[in-house]
Every structure is written in structure tokens, then in C-alpha cells.
Design an enzyme around this catalytic site. Structure first.
Site, PDB file in Angstrom:
ATOM      1  N   SER A  40    -118.509  34.084 -21.476  1.00 40.85           N
ATOM      2  CA  SER A  40    -119.235  33.150 -22.336  1.00 40.85           C
ATOM      3  C   SER A  40    -118.294  32.357 -23.233  1.00 40.85           C
ATOM      4  O   SER A  40    -117.548  31.512 -22.755  1.00 40.85           O
ATOM      5  CB  SER A  40    -120.272  33.921 -23.155  1.00 40.85           C
ATOM      6  OG  SER A  40    -121.077  33.049 -23.920  1.00 40.85           O
ATOM      7  N   HIS A  48    -122.339  31.245 -18.506  1.00 41.75           N
ATOM      8  CA  HIS A  48    -123.803  31.231 -18.563  1.00 41.75           C
ATOM      9  C   HIS A  48    -124.262  30.367 -19.729  1.00 41.75           C
ATOM     10  O   HIS A  48    -123.458  30.038 -20.622  1.00 41.75           O
ATOM     11  CB  HIS A  48    -124.370  32.654 -18.669  1.00 41.75           C
ATOM     12  CG  HIS A  48    -123.982  33.395 -19.905  1.00 41.75           C
ATOM     13  ND1 HIS A  48    -124.378  33.035 -21.174  1.00 41.75           N
ATOM     14  CD2 HIS A  48    -123.206  34.497 -20.080  1.00 41.75           C
ATOM     15  CE1 HIS A  48    -123.894  33.864 -22.057  1.00 41.75           C
ATOM     16  NE2 HIS A  48    -123.160  34.762 -21.431  1.00 41.75           N
TER      17      HIS A  48
END
Length: 236
Positions: free
Chosen positions: A122, A145
Site C-alpha cells: 500500500s 490496492h
């Protein structure tokens, strides 16, 4: 002469000698300075979650952004440091704190190299692409993501617009500091086939390089050799 390294509580209780540098800085901040005939390199570890304005539980590994930000400013201006090596193994964390660190790294004129080990999750992706040269170990991974949060949120259009704008900041930073295109990065971010219980993608070493997210594969010796080359080039 009294040692400048403070003893830990356990050492004070047991009457043991305090740990000598550079061990104590590694314990306290995950960083150490390497000095030899070629250059002086500051090695900084960014691991676990990036801790933001909220304290994380003691059971979780975390990197405190209030420690890293002033350290980066010092390293940029220090005449005793020739370059910085970032060792990364992250699992996400506070998006704005992570972006703050990444922006400082990308704005440094001093030679910088990153090496992703284990994983870059992330917000770890912007951190990985921020230095001048970016590297990843063959066994490491990059998890991409969408921006998400836990806990109660206000289910209003403004909330989702805020998430979209926050996510756009990440997309712009990553595409600006790497060779991956915007459309490809968004495709990886929104993929529904790769992760079992989430939206996004996991890229392993060679895949991260092939798509342009990371510049090259490498090991510790490769990262150090690259950093030495950057330092030598700047000195000329």
C-alpha cells in the site's frame, strides 16, 4: 570518558555495560551510519506500518513519521553523510504520513537508493519509488490496492470523494516517480482477480520491474554498489 549511548532499563537493572554505537541507533531508530574509504552512507530502515497521528499498539512494528521527517532533513544537509540507503519492508499504514516521508525522499539532492525486502504494501509503494534509484529483491513483493479505512465512516458522497482525491495523490506520486503508466497502475489497483478477499494486485520482484514500478532487481551488494556510483558521480 562517559559513553553517550544511554543504557536500556534492563541494563541499568542488571548492572551491565550499555550497548556501544552503532548498535543503539539500530535498536532505537532502525538506522546506522556506514563509513569506509569510499563514502559515508546512512542506512535507514522503514518497516512495519507507517504510524501517523494515532499511536499503534505496542504489539505492532511501526515506523514513526515524526522520527523520520527531521532525520531526512538532517541527512540532506549533513556534510558527514554522502548518501542514503533505504531498506523497506512495509505493511501499509497512515497514507498522509507515508506520503510526507515519500515527498521528502523524492526531494533530496543527496544520492538515495531504495531496496524493497520482504514486501512493500500500500503506502509502501510510494516510499519504494521515491529515491533516485529503486531496487527490489527477487523474493520481495509489492501490494497495490485502493485507499481504504477501518472503523466508522459517514456514508455521504463527500466521504467517497475524499477517498478518491486521496487515492489520486498516491497515483500521481507513483506515476511521477516511476516508469509505470497511470492506466496500468490503476488497473493493478482495481484488479478483482489477484487478491482473495480484497481488490488489488501483488507484484513480485521481476513483475514489479517489468511493469516499470521498480527500476531493477537487486541485492544488498547491488544497492550499495549503485549508491557508491551515484556518490562518485556527484563528487566529480
Amino acid at each position: 570518558m562517559r559513553s553517550e549511548t544511554r543504557p536500556s532499563q534492563d541494563e541499568e537493572k542488571n548492572g551491565q555495560e550499555p550497548l556501544l554505537p552503532p548498535i543503539q541507533p539500530v535498536i532505537d531508530f532502525g538506522s546506522v551510519v556506514i563509513k569506509n574509504s569510499r563514502a559515508a552512507i546512512h542506512c535507514l530502515t522503514i518497516a512495519g506500518q507507517i504510524e501517523g497521528h494515532m499511536l499503534l499498539p505496542n504489539t505492532q512494528k511501526a515506523t514513526k513519521y515524526e522520527h523520520v521527517l527531521p532525520l531526512l532533513a538532517y541527512l540532506e544537509e549533513s556534510e558527514d553523510i554522502d548518501g542514503v540507503l533505504f531498506l523497506l519492508n512495509t505493511v501499509g499504514g497512515d497514507v498522509e504520513a507515508g506520503l510526507a516521508i515519500a515527498e521528502l525522499i523524492s526531494g533530496m539532492k543527496k544520492p538515495t537508493v531504495s531496496l524493497v525486502l520482504g514486501g512493500g504494501h500500500s503506502i509502501g509503494v510510494p516510499l519504494a519509488v521515491a529515491p533516485m534509484v529503486t531496487m527490489i529483491a527477487p523474493s520481495a513483493s509489492m501490494t497495490i490496492h485502493p485507499v481504504r479505512t477501518s472503523g466508522t465512516i459517514i456514508a455521504a458522497p463527500q466521504t467517497y470523494q475524499y477517498f478518491e482525491r486521496l487515492q489520486e495523490r498516491i497515483v500521481r506520486f507513483v506515476t511521477k516517480n516511476s516508469r509505470i503508466g497511470r492506466d496500468e497502475f490503476l488497473r493493478l489497483m482495481m484488479d478483482t482477480q489477484d487478491l482473495a478477499s480484497d481488490v488489488g494486485s501483488v507484484l513480485y520482484g521481476e513483475e514489479a520491474v517489468a511493469c516499470g514500478l521498480i527500476q531493477r532487481l537487486g541485492s544488498l551488494s547491488d544497492a550499495l554498489d549503485t549508491l557508491y556510483a551515484l556518490i562518485d558521480e556527484k563528487k566529480k
